[in-house]
Design a protein around this motif. Structure first.
Motif: not given
Ligand SMILES: NC(=O)c1ccc[n+]([C@@H]2O[C@H](COP(=O)([O-])OP(=O)(O)OC[C@H]3O[C@@H](n4cnc5c(N)ncnc54)[C@H](O)[C@@H]3O)[C@@H](O)[C@H]2O)c1
Length: 346
Positions: A245-269
């Motif tokens: 999801e990407t936006s220049w103009a979202a009506n959201i609480f605040q800016d958010e820039e994340t990558i969240s990866i869920s793997g077979t053993k663990g996850g990483l943000d």
């Protein structure tokens, strides 16, 4: 020492504000030529940064340099890169690589034929969080990456300057301008698997309203031609999926820039960097308290490009990876237009 001679095509904001100051830190290189369709702008930049040549013809500039930095609007990336590579000149091109997959293929063909360096300025790869995340994933800590969530979200920050909202010159809006960075980083972190299918939607309702409340300048709804919000579901050859999801103009609480990866053993943000695991019968989240190599990404990027041109290192960028990003972007736009998913064949 003979320095690598660098020329810059397009002396606008990113050239002045990021690349020229960054290359000044690289002792093995020197910016010796600039060119812009706006000659006065090129001359002002040459005066400010003490650059020897102001050129008015690309062929002429290519004869004076070893490497070209392309910082024009997106439409001119491919033709300029191909001309430079055919002339035996290395290329670093601003993101996105090009407007579509075909242009990327032509750039890669020219690079392979000339045996010159072709890198794309996806600078997020040089951020310390990104480099640490790459090491953690490569160590096998999270296992096989399965589900990747990307958010490149700005709350009412449509660029009100330059040509960012011009479809002909840029090829699109928030996805090709901002989302591409996080998409490139997520694919690179998870092993650069080829995309196979994309379903996407784009919107431009917010930015086409009159008197837009916008933090980054005034927007004319009549000339706003691109998307300000995009969502996509992407299948990769590895079996992993990406939700973007990407936006220049979202009506959201605040800016958010994340990558969240869920793997077979663990996850990483990434942003902030943390690892999420299950170990010894407990669920464990580990925060990072220190990271090495805390130098500005733009200087690391400039140094890396110069070292690649001098043959001192292998590019961190495989141009095919940048092409995958462009294929996904092109397919999101196509999918949004036809209202169903798109297969990526190449
Ligand atoms: N990596 C990032 O985070 C980042 C941030 C902003 C912009 N960019 C990219 O950098 C590029 C330029 O963006 P900008 O913000 O500097 O834009 P800008 O409009 O400030 O500058 C572009 C310059 O290119 C010149 N130009 C236009 N067509 C030309 C041509 N055919 N030949 C030579 N010069 C030409 C313009 O006159 C202008 O001076 C775009 O591709 C954009 O996507 C990347």
């Amino acid at each position: 020492m003979t320095k690598l001679k660098i020329g810059i095509l397009g002396t606008g904001e990113i050239a002045k504000g990021r690349h020229i100051p960054a290359f000044h830190h690289v002792k093995e290189a020197s910016i010796t030529a600039v060119m812009d369709i706006n000659e006065e702008r090129a001359q002002n930049v040459a005066n400010t940064f003490n650059i020897e040549h102001v050129c008015t013809d690309l062929g002429d500039m290519l004869g004076k340099i070893d490497a070209l930095l392309i910082t024009t609007p997106n439409k001119f990336h491919a033709p300029a890169a191909i001309q430079a590579l055919n002339a035996g000149v290395h290329v670093m091109c601003e993101k996105p690589m090009a407007l579509n997959t075909k242009e990327c293929e032509d750039m890669i063909a020219a690079a392979e034929k000339s045996c010159k360096v072709l890198t794309i300025a996806y600078h997020y790869r040089f951020m310390k969080e990104a480099r640490a995340a790459k090491r953690i994933i490569a160590s096998g800590e999270i296992g096989e990456p399965l589900v990747i969530r990307i958010k490149a979200m700005r709350r009412r920050k449509v660029p009100g300057w330059g040509v960012f909202t011009n479809r002909d010159l840029q090829g699109g809006g928030t996805l090709i301008d901002y989302g591409c960075h996080l998409l490139d980083l997520a694919l690179w972190l998870t092993g650069s698997s080829k995309p196979t299918e994309v379903s996407g939607t784009t919107y431009n309702h917010v930015s086409r309203q009159k008197d837009l409340v916008n933090e980054w300048g005034t927007i004319n709804p009549a000339t706003f031609e691109v998307e300000d919000h995009a969502t996509a579901f992407i299948r990769l050859e590895s079996g992993a999926t990406v939700m973007l999801e990407t936006s220049w103009a979202a009506n959201i609480f605040q800016d958010e820039e994340t990558i969240s990866i869920s793997g077979t053993k663990g996850g990483l943000d990434v942003f902030p960097l943390r690892v999420n695991k299950a170990e010894n019968g407990v669920l464990l989240n580990s925060d990072v308290t220190w990271m090495p190599e805390d130098r500005p990404f733009e200087i690391l990027q400039a140094e890396h490009f110069v070292q690649c041109c001098l043959g001192d290192c292998v590019p961190l960028f495989d141009a095919y990876e940048s092409m995958f990003v462009s294929s996904i972007i092109e397919s999101v736009y196509e999918s949004a237009k036809i209202g169903r998913s798109v297969q990526i064949k190449r």
